[in-house]
Write a protein that holds these residues in place. Structure first.
Motif, PDB file in Angstrom:
ATOM      1  N   ASP A  33      14.098  15.980   9.186  1.00  0.00           N
ATOM      2  CA  ASP A  33      14.994  14.822   9.240  1.00  0.00           C
ATOM      3  C   ASP A  33      15.536  14.405   7.868  1.00  0.00           C
ATOM      4  N   VAL A  34      15.386  15.275   6.866  1.00  0.00           N
ATOM      5  CA  VAL A  34      15.936  14.978   5.537  1.00  0.00           C
ATOM      6  C   VAL A  34      16.399  16.283   4.894  1.00  0.00           C
ATOM      7  N   VAL A  35      17.478  16.230   4.110  1.00  0.00           N
ATOM      8  CA  VAL A  35      17.864  17.347   3.230  1.00  0.00           C
ATOM      9  C   VAL A  35      17.535  16.895   1.813  1.00  0.00           C
ATOM     10  N   CYS A  36      16.737  17.683   1.098  1.00  0.00           N
ATOM     11  CA  CYS A  36      16.288  17.253  -0.231  1.00  0.00           C
ATOM     12  C   CYS A  36      15.839  18.461  -1.054  1.00  0.00           C
ATOM     13  N   GLY A  37      15.918  18.367  -2.364  1.00  0.00           N
ATOM     14  CA  GLY A  37      15.427  19.434  -3.256  1.00  0.00           C
ATOM     15  C   GLY A  37      14.499  18.848  -4.303  1.00  0.00           C
ATOM     16  N   LEU A  38      13.548  19.660  -4.757  1.00  0.00           N
ATOM     17  CA  LEU A  38      12.610  19.203  -5.779  1.00  0.00           C
ATOM     18  C   LEU A  38      12.403  20.310  -6.800  1.00  0.00           C
ATOM     19  N   ALA A  72       0.825  -1.217   0.000  1.00  0.00           N
ATOM     20  CA  ALA A  72       0.000   0.000   0.000  1.00  0.00           C
ATOM     21  C   ALA A  72       0.854   1.261   0.000  1.00  0.00           C
ATOM     22  N   VAL A  73       2.096   1.146   0.499  1.00  0.00           N
ATOM     23  CA  VAL A  73       2.997   2.308   0.469  1.00  0.00           C
ATOM     24  C   VAL A  73       4.196   1.944  -0.401  1.00  0.00           C
ATOM     25  N   PRO A  74       4.868   2.977  -0.986  1.00  0.00           N
ATOM     26  CA  PRO A  74       5.966   2.664  -1.901  1.00  0.00           C
ATOM     27  C   PRO A  74       7.103   1.934  -1.196  1.00  0.00           C
ATOM     28  N   PRO A  75       7.603   0.839  -1.765  1.00  0.00           N
ATOM     29  CA  PRO A  75       8.764   0.182  -1.167  1.00  0.00           C
ATOM     30  C   PRO A  75      10.009   1.053  -1.305  1.00  0.00           C
ATOM     31  N   ILE A  76      10.951   0.885  -0.372  1.00  0.00           N
ATOM     32  CA  ILE A  76      12.233   1.590  -0.499  1.00  0.00           C
ATOM     33  C   ILE A  76      13.150   0.677  -1.292  1.00  0.00           C
ATOM     34  N   THR A  77      13.373   1.017  -2.544  1.00  0.00           N
ATOM     35  CA  THR A  77      14.211   0.177  -3.411  1.00  0.00           C
ATOM     36  C   THR A  77      15.660   0.632  -3.286  1.00  0.00           C
ATOM     37  N   MET A  78      16.443  -0.138  -2.531  1.00  0.00           N
ATOM     38  CA  MET A  78      17.816   0.282  -2.226  1.00  0.00           C
ATOM     39  C   MET A  78      18.806  -0.084  -3.322  1.00  0.00           C
ATOM     40  N   VAL A  95      21.482  13.351  -6.489  1.00  0.00           N
ATOM     41  CA  VAL A  95      20.150  12.760  -6.308  1.00  0.00           C
ATOM     42  C   VAL A  95      19.939  12.328  -4.846  1.00  0.00           C
ATOM     43  N   PRO A  96      18.688  12.348  -4.389  1.00  0.00           N
ATOM     44  CA  PRO A  96      18.438  11.887  -3.014  1.00  0.00           C
ATOM     45  C   PRO A  96      18.523  10.367  -2.929  1.00  0.00           C
ATOM     46  N   SER A  97      18.878   9.858  -1.771  1.00  0.00           N
ATOM     47  CA  SER A  97      18.927   8.405  -1.592  1.00  0.00           C
ATOM     48  C   SER A  97      17.499   7.855  -1.624  1.00  0.00           C
ATOM     49  N   PRO A  98      17.331   6.536  -1.859  1.00  0.00           N
ATOM     50  CA  PRO A  98      15.990   5.955  -1.818  1.00  0.00           C
ATOM     51  C   PRO A  98      15.302   6.187  -0.474  1.00  0.00           C
ATOM     52  N   PHE A  99      16.071   6.105   0.620  1.00  0.00           N
ATOM     53  CA  PHE A  99      15.462   6.291   1.936  1.00  0.00           C
ATOM     54  C   PHE A  99      14.962   7.729   2.105  1.00  0.00           C
ATOM     55  N   ASP A 100      15.797   8.707   1.685  1.00  0.00           N
ATOM     56  CA  ASP A 100      15.369  10.108   1.773  1.00  0.00           C
ATOM     57  C   ASP A 100      14.168  10.364   0.862  1.00  0.00           C
ATOM     58  N   ASN A 102      15.295   5.643 -10.067  1.00  0.00           N
ATOM     59  CA  ASN A 102      15.054   4.736  -8.945  1.00  0.00           C
ATOM     60  C   ASN A 102      13.556   4.760  -8.654  1.00  0.00           C
ATOM     61  N   PRO A 103      12.938   3.592  -8.430  1.00  0.00           N
ATOM     62  CA  PRO A 103      11.477   3.557  -8.261  1.00  0.00           C
ATOM     63  C   PRO A 103      10.967   4.403  -7.095  1.00  0.00           C
ATOM     64  N   THR A 104      11.717   4.454  -5.994  1.00  0.00           N
ATOM     65  CA  THR A 104      11.240   5.240  -4.844  1.00  0.00           C
ATOM     66  C   THR A 104      11.323   6.734  -5.169  1.00  0.00           C
ATOM     67  N   ARG A 105      12.421   7.116  -5.879  1.00  0.00           N
ATOM     68  CA  ARG A 105      12.559   8.525  -6.293  1.00  0.00           C
ATOM     69  C   ARG A 105      11.458   8.894  -7.292  1.00  0.00           C
ATOM     70  N   ASP A 106      11.115   7.946  -8.161  1.00  0.00           N
ATOM     71  CA  ASP A 106      10.044   8.199  -9.142  1.00  0.00           C
ATOM     72  C   ASP A 106       8.726   8.561  -8.451  1.00  0.00           C
TER      73      ASP A 106
END
Ligand SMILES: Cc1ncc(COP(=O)(O)O)c(C=O)c1O
Length: 405
Positions: free
Chosen positions: A221-226, A33-39, A248-253, A65-69
């Protein structure tokens, strides 16, 4: 309600989009139901050659990366854009845009009141790479128009400026600039406003960028840009910058920011409600010199805000009476409000722009803009407003004793 009186009523289905855009369980393993974290950094191939990367195919996680997508699709939907791209920080998104659309010899117009890191980039890095930079007051369309040259490629500004909280009439600026030349790229940093309050692409901008570190993630708790755009050509150019610079951000971020974004529509009204209570209280407080909050009718661009946005966010800038020592003592005396840079998280933060976020802006530039040594920028969090106000009152009394104001 704090933002009553704003004629823009909001964007239909914002909450539904925040929760569902880019997130179809049918596409995920086990229909989670929620996006998996694809590492995974790499993906098994059935053939050699370069596959079509736009079609849900992955070859290497810097390139896709699927999570970034999921995150990129969700921010695009919230900005009413066709395309979204995620970067490792807000600065990576901003500098990625500038590098993509301006080369040595080109001219860039930048708002004069911008985040200290952005100011540093333009005046210490972009200029050394041969870009010519003019920093102008974006509140005056005439000033912007007269700054445009034949070599102008980019107009960059914050929709609500940092730290003075000036509001720019994004629609008027974008229209005036595009009337001169429609190939000038208008880029709006919408970090303070968020797409909940304003959608710059709908107002005529070409690209909207965010430090997703702030309200969009919302949990400090994350540094990220969009960034988002409707132009497929710009998306292609920016995509090549994203994957080639590799910022690019990590899958976890990516997962965390996507998760944070699911409650943006719940958090922003509460930030605004609390900020309005705090701003009204500060405005009536004898220890306070001046309050800058665009949600207040006393703010010079309150009417512009009502024209281009559906409300104000939760950031307030104010100056204390007395000297710099009083302001810094106040910041060190709060207990609910944490002395820290950044903003947009669930917790209240406050900082001293002159010595912290804007310390690297030359003093003359700060003084010309009105960033004083007694100025404080506060990100009003989601605590109970009465507790925030009680904390501010106590700290103000400690920092500026009776008889000293
Ligand atoms: C308005 C604005 N834009 C951009 C940035 C840079 O974002 P990041 O720290 O995610 O690189 C910041 C950071 O404070 C900001 O306030």
């Amino acid at each position: 309600m704090s933002n009553s009186g704003f004629p823009i009523s909001g964007f239909p289905s914002f909450g539904t989009d925040a929760i569902h855009a880019g997130q179809d369980p049918a596409k995920f393993n086990f229909k989670s139901a929620v996006p998996p974290i694809t590492m995974a950094s790499t993906y098994q191939r059935s053939d050699t050659g370069i596959p079509d990367l736009t079609n849900g195919k992955y070859i290497y996680s810097r390139l896709g990366n699927p999570t970034r997508d999921c995150l990129e699709q969700c921010i695009a939907k919230l900005e009413n854009a066709k395309h979204g791209l995620a970067f490792s920080s807000g600065m990576a998104a901003i500098t990625g845009c500038i590098q993509t659309f301006a080369k040595a010899g080109d001219h860039v117009i930048c708002g004069d009141d911008v985040y200290g890191g952005t100011n540093w980039y333009f005046n210490n890095i972009a200029n050394k790479n041969g870009l010519e930079i003019d920093m102008v007051d974006m509140r005056s369309v005439d000033t912007v128009v007269s700054a445009v040259r034949d070599s102008t490629q980019i107009v960059f500004f914050e929709s609500m400026t940092n730290p003075l909280l000036r509001v720019v009439d994004v629609a008027a600026v974008a229209e005036a600039v595009h009337k001169i030349r429609d190939d000038i790229v208008v880029i709006v940093d919408n970090t303070f406003m968020t797409p909940w309050n304003m959608r710059p692409l709908d107002l005529g901008a070409d690209i909207v960028v965010h430090s997703a570190t702030k309200y969009i993630n919302g949990h400090s708790d994350v540094v990220c840009g969009l960034l988002s755009t409707n132009s497929s050509n710009m998306r292609e150019a920016l995509f090549m910058t994203q994957i080639t610079l590799g910022a690019v951000p990590s899958p976890f971020d990516s997962y965390l920011v996507n998760r944070g974004m699911k409650t943006l529509h719940l958090r922003m009204p509460r930030h605004a409600e609390n900020a309005m209570k705090v701003a009204e209280w500060l405005e009536a407080n004898p220890r306070i010199e001046k309050v800058f909050y665009p949600g207040l009718p006393s703010h010079p661009e309150h009417d512009i805000l009502k024209k281009v946005a559906r409300g104000a966010p939760g950031i307030i800038t104010f100056s204390t009476k007395g000297k710099e020592e009083n302001a810094t003592k106040f910041l060190k005396s709060t207990k609910v409000v944490t002395l820290a840079v950044s903003l947009g998280g669930y917790e209240s933060l406050a900082e001293h722009p002159a010595s912290m976020t804007h310390a690297n802006v030359p003093k003359e530039h700060r003084e010309a803009l009105g960033i004083t040594d007694t100025m404080i920028r506060m990100s009003v969090g989601l605590e109970d407003a009465d507790d925030i106000i009680a904390d501010l009152e106590n700290a103000l009394k400690v920092a500026i004793p009776d008889g000293q104001f």
